[in-house]
Design an enzyme around this catalytic site. Structure first.
Site, PDB file in Angstrom:
ATOM      1  N   GLU A 215       0.845  -1.188   0.000  1.00  0.00           N
ATOM      2  CA  GLU A 215       0.000   0.000   0.000  1.00  0.00           C
ATOM      3  C   GLU A 215       0.887   1.246   0.000  1.00  0.00           C
ATOM      4  OE1 GLU A 215      -2.508  -0.361   3.395  1.00  0.00           O
ATOM      5  OE2 GLU A 215      -3.943  -1.659   2.372  1.00  0.00           O
ATOM      6  N   GLU A 276       6.409  29.898  -4.025  1.00  0.00           N
ATOM      7  CA  GLU A 276       5.991  29.641  -2.652  1.00  0.00           C
ATOM      8  C   GLU A 276       6.589  30.661  -1.688  1.00  0.00           C
ATOM      9  OE1 GLU A 276       3.777  27.650  -1.493  1.00  0.00           O
ATOM     10  OE2 GLU A 276       3.306  26.590  -3.350  1.00  0.00           O
ATOM     11  N   GLU A 327      -6.587  27.734  -0.566  1.00  0.00           N
ATOM     12  CA  GLU A 327      -6.029  26.473  -0.100  1.00  0.00           C
ATOM     13  C   GLU A 327      -6.109  26.331   1.417  1.00  0.00           C
ATOM     14  OE1 GLU A 327      -2.127  25.851  -1.711  1.00  0.00           O
ATOM     15  OE2 GLU A 327      -2.773  26.277  -3.768  1.00  0.00           O
TER      16      GLU A 327
END
Length: 371
Positions: A215, A276, A327
């Site tokens: 996974e 950013e 966001e």
């Protein structure tokens, strides 16, 4: 039903992904739509059709069934389009058709759109993203898909980057050719996804392992940058709530860390670092020094980090609260001396791995950065 495609669906690999098995059954004709043009959209990698002098070139897709249109609507729905009736010109004369027109939008016209230029720059990422998008057909509604789409594109960009970057094979000599893939299952579908892969891999005795299931959290690629002012010998760190420590039960889920953000398709890691810096701390970097390129946790996570140290001017009044409302970002910045940063690192109060890496890199290179 007959549809006229003027934009990205003229790219045959993409159209095949969207239509699936039915692609071979459709008929395509070259066609044009008078009084319209396919126009580029500022800041986007797909076009819009606009009523204006000129002629939009495209393809007339004939013989579509309701199930085909449903798949096309699902794909185009994420881009805020709707079908309208038009008449297109073909080699055999005018024919009725329908076209995807943009619904209400604030897009800015950025000139004539070119399929060839789009294919050169964006087709590979778009095709990978479309595979994931269409895997959700009949499972996830269009509204949720629209929310997921930026991260779908980021995962596609990361996958393409991983396949094309120049990475040195390790001492064993084993590479991707030394694996056998038996299939994938997406076990969680959201902004992030969890995928279970069944794979066999070559063992050190030369034999293949039995098939095993693993996974994996499928993320994207991120740029992380520690701002440093060599004149004042201090750094800027940002603090924000983090879901990972919260889910672990950490009593301090607000984390001090460098500036960080997702690398979007079409961006270089350096461009992301500069973007950013502006968004999270209102900073401009004079230069970026590469610190590391690494996986966050390769045993269970695809996230890939591009870590930098950014040279910046950090006066006393540079700190504040920043971030994008879109966001849900609420990010506060703080200034720390180099000595305080080292104390945090050595006392294990710096609980963010990229911060520790960047701090140790700075400790090693700080002397030359002052010259």
């Amino acid at each position: 039903m007959d549809l006229f495609f003027y934009g990205t669906l003229r790219h045959m690999p993409l159209l095949k992904i969207v239509l699936g098995d039915r692609f071979e059954a459709i008929t395509l004709h070259e066609a044009t739509l008078s009084g319209h043009q396919a126009r580029a959209i500022a800041g986007e990698d797909f076009p819009m059709i606009v009523e204006m002098d000129g002629c939009a070139e495209g393809l007339l897709c004939v013989g579509l069934l309701d199930e085909d249109v449903a798949r096309l609507n699902y794909y185009e729905g994420g881009f805020n389009y709707e079908l309208r009736d038009v008449t297109v010109d073909t080699a055999t004369g005018p024919l009725p058709a329908q076209v995807y027109f943009p619904i209400e939008h604030n897009w800015q016209d950025n000139g004539q759109w070119s399929l060839e230029k789009w294919e050169e720059k964006h087709a590979a990422v778009t095709d990978i993203a479309a595979v994931e998008v269409m895997s959700y057909f009949g499972i996830i509604d269009a509204n949720q898909l629209e929310f997921m789409f930026p991260m779908i594109r980021a995962r596609a960009h990361a996958q393409l980057t991983a396949a094309t970057e120049d990475r040195v094979i390790g001492p064993s000599g084993f590479g991707r050719a030394d694996t056998q893939h038996f299939g994938d299952e997406v076990t969680h579908k959201g902004f992030f996804i969890m995928k279970t892969s069944e794979v066999a891999f070559r063992q050190y005795d030369g034999e293949m392992s039995r098939p095993v299931k693993r996974e994996v959290f499928v993320g994207g690629e991120a740029s992380i940058v520690l701002p440093y002012d060599p004149k004042r010998d201090r750094v800027l760190l940002v603090e924000q709530f983090r879901a990972g420590p919260y889910a672990r039960g950490d009593k301090a889920p607000w984390m001090l860390e460098p500036i960080a953000g997702r690398v979007d398709p079409g961006e270089t890691p350096e461009e992301t670092a500069h973007r950013e810096g502006r968004e999270e701390a209102n900073l401009s970097f004079e230069t970026l020094h590469p610190v590391a390129k690494c996986y966050a946790s390769p045993g269970c996570n695809t996230e890939y980090f591009n870590i930098f140290l950014g040279i910046a001017d950090l006066p006393d009044d540079i700190t504040g609260v920043n971030g994008l409302d879109s966001e849900a970002e609420d990010i506060k910045s703080y200034l720390y001396s180099f000595d305080a940063l080292m104390e945090m690192t050595e006392s294990f109060q710096a609980a963010n791995a990229p911060l520790v890496l960047a701090a140790l890199w700075l400790a090693r290179h700080r002397k030359r950065l002052h010259h």
